[in-house]
Design a protein around this motif. Sequence first.
Motif, PDB file in Angstrom:
ATOM      1  N   ALA A 153       0.432  -1.437  -0.056  1.00  0.00           N
ATOM      2  CA  ALA A 153      -0.002   0.011  -0.122  1.00  0.00           C
ATOM      3  C   ALA A 153       0.853   1.204   0.102  1.00  0.00           C
ATOM      4  O   ALA A 153       0.256   2.331  -0.735  1.00  0.00           O
ATOM      5  N   TRP A 157       0.743   4.451  -2.696  1.00  0.00           N
ATOM      6  CA  TRP A 157       0.049   5.322  -2.383  1.00  0.00           C
ATOM      7  C   TRP A 157       1.413   6.697  -2.270  1.00  0.00           C
ATOM      8  O   TRP A 157       0.812   8.014  -2.904  1.00  0.00           O
ATOM      9  N   THR A 196      -6.044  -1.175  -0.208  1.00  0.00           N
ATOM     10  CA  THR A 196      -5.037   0.380   0.029  1.00  0.00           C
ATOM     11  C   THR A 196      -6.091   1.306  -0.345  1.00  0.00           C
ATOM     12  O   THR A 196      -6.290   2.577  -0.211  1.00  0.00           O
TER      13      THR A 196
END
Length: 371
Positions: A153, A157, A196
């Motif tokens: 994740a 990001w 996520t």
Amino acid sequence: MSDTLRSVPLAAEEQREQSQSGHVRQGETVAPTAAPNSVQQRDAFFDNAKYLAIVLVAAGHAWEPLREGSRAVTALYTLVYAFHMPAFIVIAGYFSRTFDAGPGRIKRLVTGVAVPYVVFEVAYTFYTRWTDQEPDRPISLLDPLYLTWFLAALFIWRLTTSVWKSVRRPLPLALALAMLATLSPSIGNDLDLQRTLQFLPYFVLGLLLRPEHFRLVRRREVRLLALPVFACALAMAYWAVPRMNYAWFFHSDSAEELAAPYWHGPVMTLTTFGCSLVLVACFLAWVPGRRTWFTVLGAGTLYGYLLHGFFAQGAKFWGWYDPAWVHQPIGVLTATLVAAAIVTVLCTLPVRRVFRCVTEPRMEWAFRRFR
């Protein structure tokens, strides 16, 4: 397999970003060649926050096998899961504000996030084949196992940071995506995209924060208010145990997968986001801003996070939870203290030196040199 968390920007990268964010104490300088483990050039507040949060992560894992039959333990578990992951992600977003996808940043993203993800994904697969008695469990780099989901994740990001810094209303957009994710059980397990997307708003919020926001939550009146808020939250969690599915705070499933009406997904996204932010603020309000005995451990929370899972998984396999006294209050306290002690040791410098080759490898051979 439990649902849990981590958010730990790398020591060297944090050091650089703290300097750029104004989080270096007055009179201190950050030399470009400073050692990554030099706490003197890091902001004590964030290192303290990360250490305390990683202790809560370990405690949450220790409480996992103790929830059944104990409303009090389940309430504590729910309360902690409501804010420790969001706190980590907000801090991760805050230290990602200067991420510009330049060669140096990409190198650190690969060596500090992607490589550990691959290494520990494989390691946990082999380990849980033994502890879970599943010798045929496949190695899948697309389906994060146990703790590794956060690395996948964080990689996504950070790669999208420039998008969130470019759009006009990044937080409402991130919340909209999180709400839509709860409506779609077909997202699948690839890179744990469901989680996520649902945790994305916390990262985006971190990107939007400034030093003055953290100073605001550390004011005396906020500290005093934080205590009754936490007390009320614990009481509410105790009340909610038989009435609510605490898996909403895992943010890993759609509404349909949680056996709830579809419209519960968007509503719970906004509700949990609000609750979590209040608790994160209360948590940060009581994080010491000065150097303490555990400040130095804040630079090693990546190690504590990735390594303590082997103990958490092994404890169940080794029968540590089998004695009846472990399920009594004294046993819960003992499990909590043992978990805190283990994760503390795993954050220490000797452990970091041993595992740095797979957690923060240099890999100069793999990258071009740029001036």
